[in-house]
Design a protein around this motif. Structure first.
Motif, PDB file in Angstrom:
ATOM      1  N   THR A 122     -17.828  32.370  44.633  1.00 13.84           N
ATOM      2  CA  THR A 122     -16.729  32.354  43.665  1.00 13.84           C
ATOM      3  C   THR A 122     -15.431  32.931  44.205  1.00 13.84           C
ATOM      4  N   TYR A 162     -15.576  22.818  43.120  1.00  9.00           N
ATOM      5  CA  TYR A 162     -15.049  22.267  41.878  1.00  9.00           C
ATOM      6  C   TYR A 162     -15.939  22.711  40.728  1.00  9.00           C
ATOM      7  N   ASN A 163     -15.344  23.292  39.697  1.00  7.88           N
ATOM      8  CA  ASN A 163     -16.058  23.727  38.508  1.00  7.88           C
ATOM      9  C   ASN A 163     -15.951  22.623  37.468  1.00  7.88           C
ATOM     10  N   VAL A 164     -17.084  22.002  37.173  1.00  3.94           N
ATOM     11  CA  VAL A 164     -17.060  20.883  36.224  1.00  3.94           C
ATOM     12  C   VAL A 164     -16.723  21.315  34.807  1.00  3.94           C
ATOM     13  N   ARG A 165     -17.102  22.541  34.467  1.00  5.62           N
ATOM     14  CA  ARG A 165     -16.808  23.045  33.138  1.00  5.62           C
ATOM     15  C   ARG A 165     -15.313  23.245  32.919  1.00  5.62           C
ATOM     16  N   THR A 166     -14.663  23.912  33.866  1.00 11.88           N
ATOM     17  CA  THR A 166     -13.235  24.219  33.720  1.00 11.88           C
ATOM     18  C   THR A 166     -12.331  23.170  34.356  1.00 11.88           C
ATOM     19  N   GLN A 167     -12.926  22.270  35.120  1.00 15.02           N
ATOM     20  CA  GLN A 167     -12.202  21.214  35.837  1.00 15.02           C
ATOM     21  C   GLN A 167     -11.153  21.804  36.791  1.00 15.02           C
ATOM     22  N   GLN A 168     -11.534  22.893  37.472  1.00 15.00           N
ATOM     23  CA  GLN A 168     -10.632  23.542  38.415  1.00 15.00           C
ATOM     24  C   GLN A 168     -11.251  23.601  39.805  1.00 15.00           C
TER      25      GLN A 168
END
Length: 82
Positions: free
Chosen positions: A49, A2-8
C-alpha cells in the motif's frame, strides 16, 4: 497498483529502479528486484500500500536477480539469478 473499489492508481516505483515485481499471496507485500546507479543488485520486500521497505535481502556476490516468486504460503521467495 489499481484499487477497484476506489478506482485509484498507486505508484510506488519512482524514483527507484524496480523490475520483476511479485505480489505476495495475501497481497500485503511485493518482492522487487532493484538495480541502483552503480549496478548493485538487490531483492527487496515492500509494503504494497505504501511502498515502504520492509526487508532488504543480502546479495554479497552482486548477482543479477530475475523473476522473484512467492511460495503459496507466502513464507518464502524463490528467485533466479544470473
Amino acid at each position: 497498483s489499481y484499487n477497484v473499489r476506489t478506482q485509484q492508481f498507486t505508484t510506488i516505483a519512482s524514483p527507484h529502479r524496480y523490475h520483476a515485481a511479485s505480489l505476495s499471496p495475501d497481497g500485503t507485500q511485493i518482492a522487487v528486484c532493484i538495480t541502483d546507479e552503480g549496478y548493485n543488485h538487490q531483492l527487496q520486500i515492500l509494503k504494497t500500500t505504501t511502498g515502504k521497505l520492509i526487508q532488504q535481502l543480502p546479495n554479497p556476490e552482486n548477482d543479477y536477480y530475475l523473476t522473484p516468486s512467492w511460495t503459496l504460503d507466502g513464507k518464502h521467495l524463490i528467485v533466479a539469478k544470473h
